[in-house]
Scaffold this motif. Structure first.
Motif, PDB file in Angstrom:
ATOM      1  N   CYS A   4       0.845  -1.196   0.000  1.00 47.58           N
ATOM      2  CA  CYS A   4       0.000   0.000   0.000  1.00 47.58           C
ATOM      3  C   CYS A   4       0.881   1.248   0.000  1.00 47.58           C
ATOM      4  O   CYS A   4       1.801   1.355   0.807  1.00 47.58           O
ATOM      5  CB  CYS A   4      -0.905  -0.006   1.226  1.00 47.58           C
ATOM      6  N   ASN A   5       0.612   2.172  -0.909  1.00 48.05           N
ATOM      7  CA  ASN A   5       1.420   3.389  -0.995  1.00 48.05           C
ATOM      8  C   ASN A   5       0.499   4.568  -1.312  1.00 48.05           C
ATOM      9  O   ASN A   5       0.638   5.230  -2.333  1.00 48.05           O
ATOM     10  CB  ASN A   5       2.511   3.234  -2.060  1.00 48.05           C
ATOM     11  N   THR A   6      -0.451   4.818  -0.397  1.00 46.37           N
ATOM     12  CA  THR A   6      -1.448   5.860  -0.629  1.00 46.37           C
ATOM     13  C   THR A   6      -1.236   7.027   0.324  1.00 46.37           C
ATOM     14  O   THR A   6      -0.613   6.878   1.392  1.00 46.37           O
ATOM     15  CB  THR A   6      -2.867   5.312  -0.414  1.00 46.37           C
ATOM     16  N   ILE A  54       2.430  12.199  -2.978  1.00 41.52           N
ATOM     17  CA  ILE A  54       1.474  11.331  -3.682  1.00 41.52           C
ATOM     18  C   ILE A  54       0.209  12.095  -4.041  1.00 41.52           C
ATOM     19  O   ILE A  54      -0.350  11.952  -5.126  1.00 41.52           O
ATOM     20  CB  ILE A  54       1.127  10.105  -2.815  1.00 41.52           C
ATOM     21  N   GLN A  55      -0.252  12.920  -3.107  1.00 41.91           N
ATOM     22  CA  GLN A  55      -1.514  13.663  -3.290  1.00 41.91           C
ATOM     23  C   GLN A  55      -1.342  15.087  -2.768  1.00 41.91           C
ATOM     24  O   GLN A  55      -1.573  15.366  -1.603  1.00 41.91           O
ATOM     25  CB  GLN A  55      -2.652  12.954  -2.533  1.00 41.91           C
TER      26      GLN A  55
END
Length: 632
Positions: free
Chosen positions: A103-105, A135-136
């Protein structure tokens, strides 16, 4: 049972529509067949979180990571659980395992950063937040959390403190709306740290604490908000709500009086004269009948001494023993009271024995006309007596567990003052609230197709099919009552809907779209009791039969047919609520009544489809025998 995959799909659908008990039963049946089925364990973990059963949620979430250790979703949700319980070392471990599992969120890195921040590992926390922002870039939570660390390190200017305070408040509101109260409270608290003189932050924190039933802390937060802003009624009202829940009625009266004296000069001037509220014996009223269609209804006598000045409003508050919410109900009317020439308030005590008069007198004094019946005449007759005693041009019946919002009377009066004579009733938007005053959902007229301000269009075709308005949001012209009568005593549990249809068959309705009234849903209400006994379903059928007799001939059959289909489904939903509550007899009574409301092939098919579901297995044979007995 269907295949495991089909059963799991059904359980997920049930969970998403808040049918948690049905979903839980399906998950357990899956585990009986396959004890380590990961989707069932995961689903039960989430479901237990939804139900607030933390210990059980932990058991299922820890079980699923043992069964399926390489699935990052399992570790992520388990980490969120640990974090919600302030078990930050375990949360960090779970989040790191989620990273290892692939998981890489942004949410994962943000949540890991938050857990590290609470462990005092600030450099690692900032690194996690920065990874989330890589990422975001729009991840507001990570951005705000970095700012909160910088503040802790004394690296923020005054302007940036204000900036981050506003963002913390915004995130608190967002988290609260999603039901994440722990994080919402944390964000509100941080907003206060950054900007301690902002009353809205203290108020928001109080609301979140109140909804979590952390009343002592909520009172502290509200009192701080009150020090910063003594002009906001919502603060006084929420403090009053808490004191009511705690049964500390003395404090409730005190805080309501404080707010009313501060915000309503008409109230302050009247109360300063120390005029008491005296108990008057309800005068004898000859209760005649008025015929509408094929049925008779209690007549409302014409106004006595019509030549004398009369107020615009009469507010009728029927009471009987219950003191749980009467102070909140009355205080929110008194806030809007502009003097006796504008509004009379009638409290009609149905021969109750509890000391309600003392409570009402201590809050309202002689502003209120308090009548006590010599004997219990029933709740419906009690309402009709209040309407009969009214002198106002418009009558508002307000039950003691409901309330109005600021602006209710002013908004309506502005519109109704010069409205056409064709308008016989008016309503506002409303919301349902629970026992503690928390908003549950918008009322039907507010949650469906948007309704504009003004005369409601095609209203009879809508209200004739189902109830869309609850009593606290409705006011009725007195002359409408004089022509069409009061509430029916034959169907006491559904007589509001019947009266609404009766009025709509002869008059226009005015609508104010703002949410200006609150209808309380609680286990001790007459509505809840009527479903538990099955009486409501029986009376729904009677209400449809009654209105069929007075609906316009050109619309009668169409409206009645739609009402039957709609209310069959309405009763069926409530039947299965009764079943889930373990009330088999009420379930059977409601289903039998539903079949009397509508026996079309479509409705029978709907019933059989519902009975085919797993949670209805205990009903199938009994309902089938009832259907045979009804000769359908």
């Amino acid at each position: 049972m269907a295949t495991i995959s089909e059963a799991l799909k059904t359980a997920v659908e049930y969970s998403s529509t808040n049918r948690l008990n049905q979903a839980e039963k399906i998950y357990h049946r899956v585990l009986e067949v396959e004890p380590e089925q990961p989707d069932a364990l995961y689903g039960l973990g989430l479901l237990k979180l939804q139900k607030g059963e933390s210990a059980n949620a932990k058991n299922f979430l820890e079980a699923v990571v043992r069964v399926q250790p390489n699935a990052f979703r399992n570790w992520f949700v388990l980490g969120n659980y640990y974090q919600s319980q302030s078990e930050f070392p375990l949360a960090v471990d779970a989040y790191e395992k989620a990273l290892t599992a692939g998981c890489n969120t942004a949410p994962l890195h943000n949540n890991l950063g938050y857990a590290l921040q609470n462990l005092g590992e600030l450099d690692k926390a900032i690194a996690s937040y920065q990874k989330a922002l890589e990422i975001q870039p729009s991840c507001t939570e990570a951005y705000v959390n970095v700012g909160n660390i910088l503040h802790a390190q004394d690296q923020l200017s005054e302007g940036m403190k204000f900036h981050y305070a506003q963002l913390n408040q915004q995130l608190g509101l967002e988290r609260q709306q999603k039901g994440d109260f722990n994080n919402a409270i944390a964000y509100y608290q941080q907003a206060i740290v950054l900007q301690p003189d902002n009353w809205e932050f203290c108020y928001s924190l109080g609301v979140a604490l109140q909804e979590q039933q952390k009343y002592v802390e909520a009172v502290v937060s509200y009192n701080q908000a009150l020090k910063l802003n003594s002009e906001n009624w919502d603060i006084y009202n929420r403090l009053g709500q808490i004191y009511q829940v705690q049964n500390n009625l003395t404090e409730a009266i005190s805080i309501y009086r404080q707010g009313l004296n501060k915000l309503n000069p008409h109230y302050a001037a009247w109360i300063s004269n120390h005029q008491n509220c005296t108990i008057q014996t309800t005068p004898s009223i000859t209760q005649g009948k008025v015929k509408v269609g094929a049925y008779e209804f209690p007549a409302i006598p014409p106004l006595t001494e019509p030549e004398k000045p009369r107020p615009f409003w009469t507010v009728v508050i029927p009471i009987y023993k219950r003191n749980d919410y009467i102070l909140e109900c009355l205080a929110n009317v008194l806030l809007q009271w502009q003097g006796q020439a504008d509004m009379e308030i009638l409290v009609i005590d149905n021969a109750g024995t509890s000391p309600l008069h003392e409570l009402i007198d201590s809050l309202a004094g002689g502003i209120v006309d308090y009548y006590r019946n010599s004997e219990n005449i029933g709740s419906t007759n009690n309402m009709n007596v209040g309407i009969s005693l009214s002198r106002g041009e418009w009558v508002h019946v307000l039950h003691d567990d409901d309330s109005v919002c600021p602006g209710f009377y002013a908004h309506l009066q502005e519109s109704l003052h010069n409205c056409p004579d064709s308008v016989g009733a008016a309503c506002t938007g409303f919301e349902y609230v629970n026992e503690n005053g928390k908003s549950a959902c918008l009322g039907e007229i507010s949650s469906g197709s948007p309704q504009n301000k003004g005369i409601l269009q095609n209203w009879l075709s809508r209200i004739g099919v189902c109830g869309l308005v609850m009593t606290p949001s409705l006011v009725i012209r007195r002359t409408t009552h004089e022509r069409l009568g009061g509430y029916s005593c034959e169907i006491p549990n559904i007589n509001d809907w019947e009266l609404h249809k009766r009025i709509a068959a002869f008059y226009d309705w005015w609508h104010e779209p703002e949410i200006l009234a609150r209808f309380r849903v609680h286990s001790h209400s007459e509505t809840s009791e009527s479903w538990n006994t099955g009486k409501m379903a029986i009376q729904v059928n009677q209400a449809i039969e009654i209105s069929h007799s007075y609906l316009p001939v050109d619309k009668r059959e169409e409206i009645t047919a739609k009402a039957r289909i709609n209310n069959f489904n309405y009763c069926l939903r409530n039947a299965f609520i009764a079943l889930n509550n373990g009330n088999l007899q009420a379930t059977l009574t409601i289903i039998e009544s539903a079949l009397k409301i509508d026996r079309t092939p479509e409705s029978i098919a709907t019933l059989f489809n519902r009975l085919a579901q797993d949670d209805a297995s205990s009903l199938r044979e009994v309902v089938a025998s009832r259907i045979i007995a009804l000769d359908i």
